[in-house]
Design an enzyme around this catalytic site. Structure first.
Site, mmCIF file in Angstrom:
data_model
loop_
_atom_site.group_PDB
_atom_site.id
_atom_site.type_symbol
_atom_site.label_atom_id
_atom_site.label_comp_id
_atom_site.label_asym_id
_atom_site.label_seq_id
_atom_site.Cartn_x
_atom_site.Cartn_y
_atom_site.Cartn_z
ATOM 1 C CG HIS A 108 1.191 2.784 -9.976
ATOM 2 N ND1 HIS A 108 1.067 3.070 -8.647
ATOM 3 C CD2 HIS A 108 1.715 1.531 -10.044
ATOM 4 C CE1 HIS A 108 1.497 2.051 -7.930
ATOM 5 N NE2 HIS A 108 1.881 1.095 -8.754
ATOM 6 N N GLY B 213 0.792 -1.227 0.000
ATOM 7 C CA GLY B 213 0.000 0.000 0.000
ATOM 8 C C GLY B 213 0.822 1.274 0.000
ATOM 9 C CE LYS B 214 6.536 -0.046 -1.390
ATOM 10 N NZ LYS B 214 5.850 -1.320 -1.631
ATOM 11 N NE ARG C 111 0.862 9.444 -11.487
ATOM 12 C CZ ARG C 111 1.451 8.372 -11.995
ATOM 13 N NH1 ARG C 111 1.680 7.329 -11.228
ATOM 14 N NH2 ARG C 111 1.819 8.333 -13.252
#
Length: 160
Positions: free
Chosen positions: A48, A12-13, A52
């Site tokens: 990713h 979960g970084k 965002r």
């Protein structure tokens, strides 16, 4: 605030980094260090980017993270950046680049890294050198930031 988010693979970084960066003023940026060298990485990069959406302007830089660094930024991730340098035969450059990166760190920054040295000692010399370099890079970054969070099973634990 300068924050280092660390943890294991898929802990979960990146999600946590985006949560922390949501507190930044407008003009948020995302420094992506990954390169799309195979289908799995292309899929991961696409996921990713979708996470965002339009909330971040993306800067892609696999090597010169010190030059691409800016305010209100998420840097994701140090292990991939280090991997890029090792793969390109530029292993000897990481300490200088990281030193310049640390010197230039802006006040609003989240850096993502991995904890890879908590398991088996790698069998080959290259992997051992990589693990040592990442451990040293993580220690330098942790000393330079205001806050360090360790992600465990999707839960952030503040360690600094």
């Amino acid at each position: 605030m300068r924050t280092l988010v660390t943890g294991g693979v898929k802990s979960g970084k990146s999600r946590r980094a985006l949560e922390l960066a949501a507190a930044f003023a407008d003009g948020r940026r995302f420094l992506a260090t990954a390169t799309a060298f195979d289908d799995e990485m292309r899929d991961r990069i696409a996921r990713h980017r979708a996470e965002r959406a339009e909330a971040f302007a993306t800067v892609e830089e696999p090597f010169a993270i010190d030059e691409a660094l800016g305010d209100r930024m998420v840097v994701d991730c140090i292990p991939m950046w280090l991997n890029n340098l090792f793969y390109a035969g530029r292993e000897g450059e990481w300490e200088d680049i990281l030193g310049r990166f640390i010197e230039r760190m802006p006040p609003d920054l989240v850096v993502v890294t991995n904890e890879t040295g908590m398991g088996v000692i790698p069998a080959d010399p290259l992997s051992r050198r990589y693990g040592v370099a990442l451990g040293m890079a993580n220690a330098r970054l942790a000393a330079a930031v205001d806050r360090v969070e360790l992600m465990v099973a999707g839960i952030p634990l503040r360690i600094k």
